[in-house]
Design an enzyme around this catalytic site. Structure first.
Site, PDB file in Angstrom:
ATOM      1  N   TYR A  89      33.041  52.247  48.890  1.00 41.83           N
ATOM      2  CA  TYR A  89      31.575  52.353  48.836  1.00 41.83           C
ATOM      3  C   TYR A  89      31.164  53.284  47.688  1.00 41.83           C
ATOM      4  CZ  TYR A  89      26.729  52.938  50.293  1.00 41.83           C
ATOM      5  OH  TYR A  89      25.362  52.946  50.329  1.00 41.83           O
ATOM      6  N   PHE A 141      10.299  36.924  29.115  1.00 45.68           N
ATOM      7  CA  PHE A 141      11.030  36.069  30.039  1.00 45.68           C
ATOM      8  C   PHE A 141      10.211  36.086  31.336  1.00 45.68           C
ATOM      9  CE2 PHE A 141      14.361  35.252  33.259  1.00 45.68           C
ATOM     10  CZ  PHE A 141      14.704  33.989  32.823  1.00 45.68           C
ATOM     11  N   THR A 142      10.298  35.011  32.133  1.00 45.95           N
ATOM     12  CA  THR A 142       9.426  34.889  33.324  1.00 45.95           C
ATOM     13  C   THR A 142       9.443  36.145  34.209  1.00 45.95           C
ATOM     14  OG1 THR A 142      11.266  33.742  34.369  1.00 45.95           O
ATOM     15  CG2 THR A 142       9.491  32.368  33.508  1.00 45.95           C
ATOM     16  N   ASP A 232      16.567  43.824  25.779  1.00 44.69           N
ATOM     17  CA  ASP A 232      17.085  42.937  26.828  1.00 44.69           C
ATOM     18  C   ASP A 232      18.281  42.213  26.220  1.00 44.69           C
ATOM     19  OD1 ASP A 232      17.711  40.841  28.545  1.00 44.69           O
ATOM     20  OD2 ASP A 232      15.630  40.343  28.998  1.00 44.69           O
ATOM     21  N   LYS A 275      24.687  36.087  33.001  1.00 44.61           N
ATOM     22  CA  LYS A 275      24.891  35.360  31.749  1.00 44.61           C
ATOM     23  C   LYS A 275      26.260  35.663  31.125  1.00 44.61           C
ATOM     24  CE  LYS A 275      20.680  34.432  32.703  1.00 44.61           C
ATOM     25  NZ  LYS A 275      19.437  34.951  32.192  1.00 44.61           N
ATOM     26  N   ARG A 398      10.207  22.826  30.646  1.00 45.43           N
ATOM     27  CA  ARG A 398       9.633  24.078  30.160  1.00 45.43           C
ATOM     28  C   ARG A 398       8.351  23.725  29.427  1.00 45.43           C
ATOM     29  NH1 ARG A 398      11.129  28.985  32.374  1.00 45.43           N
ATOM     30  NH2 ARG A 398      11.818  27.809  34.133  1.00 45.43           N
ATOM     31  N   PHE A 464       6.445  25.400  39.647  1.00 48.36           N
ATOM     32  CA  PHE A 464       7.486  24.520  39.100  1.00 48.36           C
ATOM     33  C   PHE A 464       8.757  24.506  39.953  1.00 48.36           C
ATOM     34  CE2 PHE A 464      10.290  27.801  37.376  1.00 48.36           C
ATOM     35  CZ  PHE A 464       9.439  28.884  37.228  1.00 48.36           C
TER      36      PHE A 464
HETATM   37  C1  PLP Z   1      18.257  35.564  32.925  1.00 50.10           C
HETATM   38  C2  PLP Z   1      17.478  36.530  32.180  1.00 50.10           C
HETATM   39  C3  PLP Z   1      16.848  37.617  32.816  1.00 50.10           C
HETATM   40  C4  PLP Z   1      16.848  37.799  34.334  1.00 50.10           C
HETATM   41  O1  PLP Z   1      18.122  37.962  34.837  1.00 50.10           O
HETATM   42  P1  PLP Z   1      18.518  37.550  36.356  1.00 50.10           P
HETATM   43  O2  PLP Z   1      19.918  38.032  36.499  1.00 50.10           O
HETATM   44  O3  PLP Z   1      18.373  36.054  36.467  1.00 50.10           O
HETATM   45  O4  PLP Z   1      17.572  38.259  37.268  1.00 50.10           O
HETATM   46  C5  PLP Z   1      16.155  38.512  32.030  1.00 50.10           C
HETATM   47  N1  PLP Z   1      16.084  38.351  30.694  1.00 50.10           N
HETATM   48  C6  PLP Z   1      16.663  37.317  30.054  1.00 50.10           C
HETATM   49  C7  PLP Z   1      16.551  37.188  28.581  1.00 50.10           C
HETATM   50  C8  PLP Z   1      17.371  36.368  30.763  1.00 50.10           C
HETATM   51  O5  PLP Z   1      17.929  35.325  30.114  1.00 50.10           O
END
Ligand code: PLP
Length: 491
Positions: A89, A141-142, A232, A275, A398, A464
């Site tokens: 932990y 990003f969303t 990011d 990613k 998109r 969506f």
């Molecule tokens: C996927 C992504 C995120 C969000 O990451 P999650 O692990 O899906 O929450 C943020 N910024 C970028 C550029 C991304 O491609």
């Protein structure tokens, strides 16, 4: 005895025929069986899914090109490392490996773990965004947008004017327009700026990179006004690969050196480990202990203890290895070289695609593909549904479907209408990519048969994901009949 040097180059090689083709620099040792149902079943499936590819079940999907998030293939080394995880932990040795990978790859001493990328965005936005503040960025990003908005901030997207044009020769459509940045700061005052955010391989505009020259300019402005610069780095591997290919100053630099050039210019770096070939995880890192201290308390509150942050220890091991593998050009070039191959073959056949090819996936311009469908009838959504129907390949809309309505209930039309065909790393083979190419060309020849869509069930938030639509007219049946006419009994 001398041993062969490890292959670190790019995937695209020259064949004796003179043709340049991507070649897989890996072999497949764990496989997953795929199913390609006949078109009659696909017609039923897309109807049941309300013509929304998000609502399909993978039982009915042949190639899943919805996203690259959590869908990249793992390496043998990652899976091997997962077997050696330390599931304590607190004080886990797996976390030490994660931390030292972050230090080696990003050059940042302090690391806060989080369960995924948007969890990092939650912590950063809660700490640094105050109501009424602005976050200037190259593009949102969303989830980034949502977290900044929840904390009362708003975003300003400051791309160059040509970044949204479909076909372009601009190698760095993800660059920030630094003169617009300066103007925003001067007009609003430094206190109104929460931080500046740069997103590597801008996800929503077609995986388009920014250059190191651009990041240096942004850094200068940040220093001049004393503003924090946040990177990011979720898709930094691909962005670094494009710098090597497209920015002359770095043509002989290693991916490691390019990555460090980006992170050295940033005060805070965060990333989604989904990613980097993991299904969970993320992190925020910095060399500035004071900045880290301001965020630290939120980790045990939302994520978990400091040495796991909501990530399983097995996945922490996989992330540590995955981060180091990001430095291997033969690995990170796989997806961009397949995307480039697909985009170039389609463009040669007159199919409108976002160019130059980016990271993440190939993006089809739906308004160019289906000029007879008005934006009010969701051309990108129609294209995604039609392409699934005739191929079993699932892409993602998109465009306006992914947008929202204004206060009068009218659709806010999207800048671009795209069908994204994601190319997760080392998942698909070239013959599968050729299948995508072939079926998309067939659909283009028969594009007049495709019609629009209308909502029959429309959620208020993020419509969506789960909204249901219906075709306008009986075009899916006509398209199915034409497919049978041309392909006979074939799947
Ligand atoms: C996927 C992504 C995120 C969000 O990451 P999650 O692990 O899906 O929450 C943020 N910024 C970028 C550029 C991304 O491609």
């Amino acid at each position: 005895m001398a041993s062969a040097p490890e292959n670190t180059g790019s995937y695209t090689i020259k064949f004796a025929s003179g043709e340049k083709m991507p070649l897989e620099m890996h072999k497949v040792r764990v496989v997953q069986k795929l199913n390609l149902p006949p078109i009659e079943r696909r017609l039923e499936a897309i109807r049941d899914a309300g013509f929304n590819t998000f609502c399909l079940n993978t039982r009915d999907v042949f190639l899943d090109m919805l996203t690259d998030s959590g869908t990249n293939a793992m390496s043998d080394r990652q899976i091997g490392a997962m077997m050696c995880a330390d599931d304590a932990y607190a004080g886990s040795q797996s976390f030490d490996k994660f931390q030292s990978a972050v230090e080696d790859v990003f050059g940042k001493k302090f690391l806060l773990p989080a369960h995924q990328g948007r969890a990092c965005e939650n912590i950063i936005s809660q700490t640094f965004v105050k109501p009424g503040q602005i976050v200037p960025m190259n593009y949102h990003f969303t989830t980034t947008h949502a977290h900044i908005a929840v904390n009362g901030g708003h975003i300003e997207e400051i791309l160059y004017d040509d970044a949204l044009s479909i076909s372009s020769t601009n190698p760095f459509k993800g660059n920030m327009d630094v003169s617009k940045l300066r103007k925003i700061i001067e007009e609003n005052g430094v206190d109104k700026i929460a931080y500046i955010r740069m997103e590597a391989s801008t996800n929503l505009i077609g995986g388009q990179p920014f250059s190191i020259a651009n990041m240096r300019e942004v850094r200068k402005v940040a220093d001049e006004f004393g503003i924090i610069l946040v990177l990011d780095a979720s898709l930094i591997g691909e962005n670094a690969y494009f710098v090597k290919k497209r920015e002359a100053e770095f043509k002989d630099a290693s991916v490691a050196e390019i990555l460090r050039a980006f992170t050295d210019l940033s005060d805070i770096v965060y990333f989604s480990a989904r990613k980097v070939s993991s299904s969970r995880g993320g992190g925020i890192c910095s060399n500035d202990e004071e900045l880290i201290d301001r965020m630290r308390e939120l980790v045990p509150l939302y994520e978990g203890f400091f040495t796991y942050g909501g990530i399983s220890v097995r996945e922490i091991e996989a992330i540590a290895v995955g981060l180091r593998e990001t430095l291997d050009e033969s690995m990170i070039s796989q997806s961009p070289s397949f995307i480039e191959y697909l985009v170039e073959s389609l463009v040669a056949d007159g199919i409108p695609m976002v160019t130059p090819p980016g990271g993440l996936g190939a993006h089809v311009d739906a308004m160019g593909f289906l000029p007879h469908i008005p934006q009010s009838e969701y051309p990108a959504g129609a294209l995604a549904a039609a392409f699934y129907l005739i191929s079993g390949v699932r892409g993602m809309e998109r465009g306006t479907l992914s947008s929202v309505r204004d206060e009068n209930g009218d659709d806010i039309l999207s800048d671009v209408e795209l069908l994204r065909l994601a190319m997760p790393r080392r998942v698909f083979t070239l013959s599968q990519v050729k299948y995508v190419e072939d079926r998309l060309k067939w659909l283009h020849k028969n594009r007049d048969l495709v019609g629009g869509l209308k909502f029959v069930q429309e959620p208020k938030i993020l419509r969506f994901f789960s909204g249901k639509l219906a075709p306008i007219g009986d075009w899916p049946e006509k398209l199915t009949a034409k497919f049978r006419e041309d392909f006979g009994e074939s799947l």
